[in-house]
Design an enzyme around this catalytic site. Structure first.
Site, PDB file in Angstrom:
ATOM      1  N   HIS A 178      -2.487  69.836  -0.189  1.00 16.17           N
ATOM      2  CA  HIS A 178      -1.558  69.936  -1.306  1.00 16.17           C
ATOM      3  C   HIS A 178      -1.456  71.906  -1.243  1.00 16.17           C
ATOM      4  O   HIS A 178      -2.134  72.437  -0.234  1.00 16.17           O
ATOM      5  CB  HIS A 178      -2.275  69.929  -2.514  1.00 16.17           C
ATOM      6  CG  HIS A 178      -1.670  70.315  -3.785  1.00 16.17           C
ATOM      7  ND1 HIS A 178      -1.741  71.609  -4.458  1.00 16.17           N
ATOM      8  CD2 HIS A 178      -0.799  69.542  -4.555  1.00 16.17           C
ATOM      9  CE1 HIS A 178      -0.728  71.636  -5.391  1.00 16.17           C
ATOM     10  NE2 HIS A 178      -0.145  70.598  -5.563  1.00 16.17           N
ATOM     11  N   ASP A 298       3.979  65.315 -10.222  1.00 16.76           N
ATOM     12  CA  ASP A 298       3.337  66.778 -10.107  1.00 16.76           C
ATOM     13  C   ASP A 298       3.102  67.114 -11.603  1.00 16.76           C
ATOM     14  O   ASP A 298       3.235  68.474 -11.644  1.00 16.76           O
ATOM     15  CB  ASP A 298       4.393  67.777  -9.351  1.00 16.76           C
ATOM     16  CG  ASP A 298       3.842  68.863  -8.754  1.00 16.76           C
ATOM     17  OD1 ASP A 298       2.494  68.977  -8.635  1.00 16.76           O
ATOM     18  OD2 ASP A 298       4.417  69.776  -8.198  1.00 16.76           O
TER      19      ASP A 298
HETATM   20 MN    MN Z   1       1.096  69.775  -7.166  1.00 12.43          MN
END
Ligand code: MN
Length: 335
Positions: A178, A298
């Protein structure tokens, strides 16, 4: 999209959270920071300040579940918000990662059909991280590991991190790399106009990390290792042909068994986090195949309803949409 071709499930695979022990430590680090270059700690000053973002990150099964219901998201794969425990000392990182993972295992056991989780680890303590991967994948039933790009300016291709890669490969744990802000050596270049974060810096940092794993020969050493990149593969899918073309020239690079793009196709999959635009989705399907692509909302950095609406309305076939919404994630993360 008509009602009859709704995918079997809608799974979102890059959904961020924090727990109080993590939030408090991040707040301590951010409050103590007086510099101007550490993009992560500057961002953390805002995220840990007690406002809406702090509340959304700390909410595990309250409002988060309501928003998932509203958006029609069946299952969220949770990961500790960036920079995870990677801004902490080794000792604090190891301790807080374990707390995060214990909390997640308990949450998942309460909502087994709604949540799954990736393990937090502290790469700055690589041997401990390897042990935590084993504990997370065996005892805690987690689905992989999240690492927030660089650790103290270093990438996982460095030999000191190999124990962690070895454990991930041995336990079939995909590593979700990430984003976080660019490494300290690059930080200055992103400061004008505040480009360190999701607008561009995250992608540049994390795409480079992915490429460094390939060019560092990591997949010749760990051929079964699986990496997941968010944000449409952090730009790499768009570059694969040029990377292959240039890699074929003698420029003092390492000799690899395969072309760079072959490793990308065999050892990587990508998600649509923050990149659910139609042209990007269609490119990923054409270049990688929808069996390499997974949906992500997200949350809480993007809005679940908007992300789902974008993929629902994408001009793609139902089989591709089904792969992106659930089949690829079911295979990659064993969901
Ligand atoms: Mn993210």
């Amino acid at each position: 999209m008509s009602a009859q071709n709704r995918p079997a499930r809608k799974i979102a695979v890059e959904e961020a959270f924090s727990i109080p022990a993590h939030m408090d430590e991040l707040k301590r680090a951010a409050d103590a920071y007086t510099g101007t270059e550490d993009g992560d700690l500057l961002l953390a000053k805002r995220q840990t300040g007690g406002g809406e973002m702090t509340k959304s990150l700390l909410d595990l099964d309250g409002r988060r579940l309501e928003l998932m219901d509203e958006a029609g998201i069946d299952l969220a794969l949770l990961l500790i918000t960036a920079p995870g425990v990677q801004a902490f000392s080794s000792q604090d990182g190891v301790r807080i990662a374990r707390q995060v993972n214990d909390t997640m295992a308990e949450l998942v056991s309460r909502h087994p059909t709604r949540f799954a989780a990736l393990a937090a680890v502290a790469p700055q303590a690589a041997a401990e991280a390897a042990k935590e991967i084993e504990r997370a994948m065996t005892t805690l039933g987690m689905k992989g590991v999240v690492i927030n790009s660089h650790t103290n300016g270093e990438y996982l291709s460095e030999e000191k991190y190999w124990p962690l890669l070895e454990a991930a490969e041995a336990h079939d744990a995909p590593i979700y790399i990430h984003p976080r802000s660019p490494i300290p050596d690059m930080a200055k270049a992103y400061l004008p106009d505040n480009l360190s974060h999701a607008i561009y810096g995250f992608q540049a940092e994390t795409g480079l990390h992915g490429l460094r794993l390939i060019t560092g020969g990591i997949f010749d050493r760990f051929p079964k290792l699986q990496i997941v990149l968010g944000h449409a593969g952090e730009g790499l899918p768009f570059w694969l042909d040029r990377i292959d073309y240039m890699y074929a020239k003698p420029r003092g690079r390492r000799v690899l068994k395969h072309r760079p793009s072959d490793y990308f196709m065999n050892n990587f999959s990508v998600t649509t986090s923050g990149m659910n635009w139609h042209a990007q989705i269609r490119y990923l399907i054409e270049k990688l195949g929808s069996d390499h692509v997974m949906f992500a909302a997200d949350y809480p950095y993007q809005i679940m309803l908007e992300e789902v609406a974008q993929l629902d309305s994408a001009p793609i076939g139902d089989a591709d949409r089904e792969n992106i919404y659930c089949r690829t994630a079911e295979r990659v993360f064993k969901l």
